[in-house]
Design a protein around this motif. Structure first.
Motif, PDB file in Angstrom:
ATOM      1  N   ASP A   1     -24.333  -6.328  45.176  1.00  0.00           N
ATOM      2  CA  ASP A   1     -23.135  -5.544  44.830  1.00  0.00           C
ATOM      3  C   ASP A   1     -22.030  -5.685  45.880  1.00  0.00           C
ATOM      4  OD1 ASP A   1     -24.453  -4.769  42.597  1.00  0.00           O
ATOM      5  OD2 ASP A   1     -24.726  -2.669  43.173  1.00  0.00           O
ATOM      6  N   ILE A   2     -22.451  -5.792  47.152  1.00  0.00           N
ATOM      7  CA  ILE A   2     -21.443  -5.920  48.226  1.00  0.00           C
ATOM      8  C   ILE A   2     -20.708  -7.255  48.096  1.00  0.00           C
ATOM      9  CG2 ILE A   2     -21.152  -6.083  50.751  1.00  0.00           C
ATOM     10  CD1 ILE A   2     -23.500  -4.047  50.918  1.00  0.00           C
ATOM     11  N   ASP A   3     -21.472  -8.323  47.790  1.00  0.00           N
ATOM     12  CA  ASP A   3     -20.842  -9.646  47.582  1.00  0.00           C
ATOM     13  C   ASP A   3     -19.872  -9.591  46.405  1.00  0.00           C
ATOM     14  OD1 ASP A   3     -22.442 -10.826  49.563  1.00  0.00           O
ATOM     15  OD2 ASP A   3     -24.050 -11.224  48.133  1.00  0.00           O
ATOM     16  N   GLN A   4     -20.331  -8.956  45.331  1.00  0.00           N
ATOM     17  CA  GLN A   4     -19.492  -8.907  44.122  1.00  0.00           C
ATOM     18  C   GLN A   4     -18.197  -8.116  44.388  1.00  0.00           C
ATOM     19  OE1 GLN A   4     -22.472 -10.888  42.901  1.00  0.00           O
ATOM     20  NE2 GLN A   4     -23.238  -8.861  42.363  1.00  0.00           N
ATOM     21  N   LEU A   5     -18.337  -7.036  45.161  1.00  0.00           N
ATOM     22  CA  LEU A   5     -17.153  -6.232  45.494  1.00  0.00           C
ATOM     23  C   LEU A   5     -16.175  -7.079  46.319  1.00  0.00           C
ATOM     24  CD1 LEU A   5     -15.652  -3.549  45.541  1.00  0.00           C
ATOM     25  CD2 LEU A   5     -17.021  -2.876  47.529  1.00  0.00           C
ATOM     26  N   HIS A   6     -16.715  -7.810  47.277  1.00  0.00           N
ATOM     27  CA  HIS A   6     -15.898  -8.700  48.116  1.00  0.00           C
ATOM     28  C   HIS A   6     -15.168  -9.721  47.232  1.00  0.00           C
ATOM     29  CE1 HIS A   6     -14.643 -11.122  51.437  1.00  0.00           C
ATOM     30  NE2 HIS A   6     -15.482 -12.105  51.198  1.00  0.00           N
ATOM     31  N   LEU A   7     -15.906 -10.300  46.275  1.00  0.00           N
ATOM     32  CA  LEU A   7     -15.302 -11.313  45.395  1.00  0.00           C
ATOM     33  C   LEU A   7     -14.204 -10.701  44.530  1.00  0.00           C
ATOM     34  CD1 LEU A   7     -15.160 -14.166  44.302  1.00  0.00           C
ATOM     35  CD2 LEU A   7     -17.035 -13.625  42.747  1.00  0.00           C
ATOM     36  N   LEU A   8     -14.472  -9.505  43.990  1.00  0.00           N
ATOM     37  CA  LEU A   8     -13.448  -8.855  43.147  1.00  0.00           C
ATOM     38  C   LEU A   8     -12.174  -8.593  43.962  1.00  0.00           C
ATOM     39  CD1 LEU A   8     -15.665  -6.366  41.110  1.00  0.00           C
ATOM     40  CD2 LEU A   8     -14.411  -8.325  40.180  1.00  0.00           C
ATOM     41  N   LYS A   9     -12.340  -8.206  45.222  1.00  0.00           N
ATOM     42  CA  LYS A   9     -11.162  -7.978  46.071  1.00  0.00           C
ATOM     43  C   LYS A   9     -10.402  -9.283  46.292  1.00  0.00           C
ATOM     44  CE  LYS A   9     -12.763  -3.899  48.578  1.00  0.00           C
ATOM     45  NZ  LYS A   9     -13.436  -3.379  49.761  1.00  0.00           N
ATOM     46  N   ARG A  10     -11.156 -10.370  46.460  1.00  0.00           N
ATOM     47  CA  ARG A  10     -10.504 -11.673  46.653  1.00  0.00           C
ATOM     48  C   ARG A  10      -9.778 -12.086  45.369  1.00  0.00           C
ATOM     49  NH1 ARG A  10     -12.330 -16.249  49.689  1.00  0.00           N
ATOM     50  NH2 ARG A  10     -10.605 -15.708  51.048  1.00  0.00           N
ATOM     51  N   ILE A  11     -10.410 -11.855  44.221  1.00  0.00           N
ATOM     52  CA  ILE A  11      -9.772 -12.181  42.936  1.00  0.00           C
ATOM     53  C   ILE A  11      -8.454 -11.415  42.824  1.00  0.00           C
ATOM     54  CG2 ILE A  11      -9.975 -11.854  40.413  1.00  0.00           C
ATOM     55  CD1 ILE A  11     -12.959 -12.631  40.707  1.00  0.00           C
ATOM     56  N   SER A  12      -8.492 -10.142  43.204  1.00  0.00           N
ATOM     57  CA  SER A  12      -7.275  -9.325  43.168  1.00  0.00           C
ATOM     58  C   SER A  12      -6.167  -9.974  44.019  1.00  0.00           C
ATOM     59  CB  SER A  12      -7.610  -7.918  43.659  1.00  0.00           C
ATOM     60  OG  SER A  12      -6.452  -7.175  43.814  1.00  0.00           O
ATOM     61  N   GLY A  13      -6.560 -10.498  45.181  1.00  0.00           N
ATOM     62  CA  GLY A  13      -5.597 -11.143  46.070  1.00  0.00           C
ATOM     63  C   GLY A  13      -5.025 -12.437  45.500  1.00  0.00           C
ATOM     64  N   TRP A  14      -5.762 -13.091  44.604  1.00  0.00           N
ATOM     65  CA  TRP A  14      -5.279 -14.358  44.022  1.00  0.00           C
ATOM     66  C   TRP A  14      -4.402 -14.131  42.792  1.00  0.00           C
ATOM     67  CZ3 TRP A  14     -11.026 -16.057  44.318  1.00  0.00           C
ATOM     68  CH2 TRP A  14     -11.318 -16.483  45.616  1.00  0.00           C
ATOM     69  N   LEU A  15      -4.328 -12.865  42.359  1.00  0.00           N
ATOM     70  CA  LEU A  15      -3.550 -12.567  41.147  1.00  0.00           C
ATOM     71  C   LEU A  15      -2.110 -12.199  41.493  1.00  0.00           C
ATOM     72  CD1 LEU A  15      -5.955 -10.273  39.077  1.00  0.00           C
ATOM     73  CD2 LEU A  15      -5.168 -12.557  38.450  1.00  0.00           C
ATOM     74  N   LYS A  16      -1.177 -12.758  40.715  1.00  0.00           N
ATOM     75  CA  LYS A  16       0.208 -12.290  40.824  1.00  0.00           C
ATOM     76  C   LYS A  16       0.261 -10.881  40.241  1.00  0.00           C
ATOM     77  CE  LYS A  16       2.420 -16.742  39.893  1.00  0.00           C
ATOM     78  NZ  LYS A  16       3.064 -17.517  38.825  1.00  0.00           N
ATOM     79  N   ASP A  17       1.332 -10.146  40.560  1.00  0.00           N
ATOM     80  CA  ASP A  17       1.487  -8.823  39.934  1.00  0.00           C
ATOM     81  C   ASP A  17       1.587  -9.023  38.424  1.00  0.00           C
ATOM     82  OD1 ASP A  17       1.439  -7.662  42.362  1.00  0.00           O
ATOM     83  OD2 ASP A  17       3.624  -7.569  42.581  1.00  0.00           O
TER      84      ASP A  17
END
Ligand SMILES: C[S@@+](CC[C@H](N)C(=O)[O-])C[C@H]1O[C@@H](n2cnc3c(N)ncnc32)[C@H](O)[C@@H]1O
Length: 230
Positions: A103-119
Motif C-alpha cells: 500500500d505504501i508503494d501504491q500511495l507513492h506511485l499515485l502521488k507521482r502520477i498526480s505530479g505527472w498530470l497537468k491541471d
C-alpha cells in the motif's frame, strides 16, 4: 505472426483506443503510459494522433518496443517509483499492473502520477477486483509447456499467479498483485490528493465455459478502471 491473430489483436487494440478516448471524455494531445510492456497500446494510440511517452522497467521490453516503433513515440526505460520526468501530460495511464507493491508503494506511485498530470487532466488506472480473484482462487490452466494456478492471499488481499513447467513443479514462480475494493482505492487516492471521477468495470473469464466476457458488472469484473483527477 499468424495474420488472423494479428488482425484480432489490431481489432482489440482499436477497441482499447476507442475506450480510452471515451473514458477521457475530451480531446487530448499527450499521454504517458507507465508499465507499458512492449508498447502495443502506445503504438495504437500514436497511430490515432496522440503524442505518446512510455515508461517500462524491463530493458528487453523497451528494446523490443524501440525496434518496432517509429520515433514519434518517446520510449523510456526506468522505474516509475524513481524516474524524474520534466514534462506533464494530458493523460497518464497504467493498464494491467497496479498493485505490484504494498500500500505504501501504491500511495507513492499515485502521488507521482498526480505530479505527472497537468491541471484538469486525468489518469486511467486498472485496479484488480478482490471479489473476482477470491472467487476464482484454485483455478488451474494447462498450456503446451507450462501450467498455471491462480490463488488468493486473504490476509494481504493479493491475487497469486503461479507458473511452473510440468516437469519442474519445484521451480514454480509466483507473481502477485494487491486487489482493492472501491472503498480502499478511493481512500488511497484521496491520501495521494486524487479524486475518483469515474469507474469503468472490465471483463471476466467464465472458466466453466472457457469464455471471456469483455464487460460485466462492477462486482463480477476481473479489474475495473478508475479515472482520477487532481
Ligand atoms: C502486466 S504488465 C502490463 C503491460 C501493459 N500495460 C499491458 O496492459 O499489456 C505490467 C508491466 O509493468 C512493468 N513494471 C512493473 N514495475 C514497474 C516499475 N517499477 N516501473 C516501470 N514499469 C514497471 C512490468 O515490467 C510490466 O511490463
Amino acid at each position: 505472426m499468424d495474420s488472423q491473430i494479428e488482425f484480432k489483436m489490431e481489432k482489440e487494440l482499436a477497441t482499447q483506443v476507442d475506450e480510452i478516448h471515451e473514458q477521457v471524455g475530451k480531446l487530448f494531445t499527450s499521454m504517458l503510459d507507465i508499465g507499458a510492456g512492449s508498447g502495443m497500446l502506445a503504438r495504437a494510440m500514436s497511430r490515432r494522433g496522440t503524442q505518446m511517452t512510455t515508461l517500462e522497467l524491463v530493458p528487453e521490453l523497451v528494446d523490443y518496443a524501440r525496434s518496432i516503433s517509429d520515433n514519434s513515440i518517446t520510449i523510456l526505460c526506468g522505474d516509475f517509483y524513481t524516474i524524474e520526468l520534466d514534462q506533464q501530460f494530458d493523460v497518464v495511464s497504467y493498464m494491467d499492473g497496479f498493485g505490484v507493491g504494498d500500500d505504501i508503494d501504491q500511495l507513492h506511485l499515485l502521488k507521482r502520477i498526480s505530479g505527472w498530470l497537468k491541471d484538469d487532466s486525468c489518469a486511467l488506472i486498472d485496479i484488480y477486483n478482490p471479489v473476482y480473484w477470491r472467487k476464482i482462487s484454485g483455478q488451474k490452466m494447462r498450456f503446451d509447456k507450462a501450467e498455471r494456478e491462480y490463488g488468493y492471499d486473504v490476509d494481504n488481499e493479493r491475487m497469486l499467479d503461479t507458473w511452473w513447467h510440468p516437469e519442474q513443479p519445484e521451480n514454480a514462480l509466483t507473481q502477485s498483485l494487491r486487489c482493492y475494493t472501491v472503498e480502499e482505492i478511493s481512500k488511497l487516492c484521496e491520501e495521494a490528493g486524487l479524486k475518483i471521477e469515474a469507474i469503468f468495470p472490465g471483463g471476466a473469464m467464465d472458466y466453466d465455459e472457457w469464455v471471456y466476457s469483455p464487460l460485466v458488472s462492477l462486482n463480477e469484473c476481473l479489474s475495473y478502471r478508475i479515472k482520477v483527477k487532481k
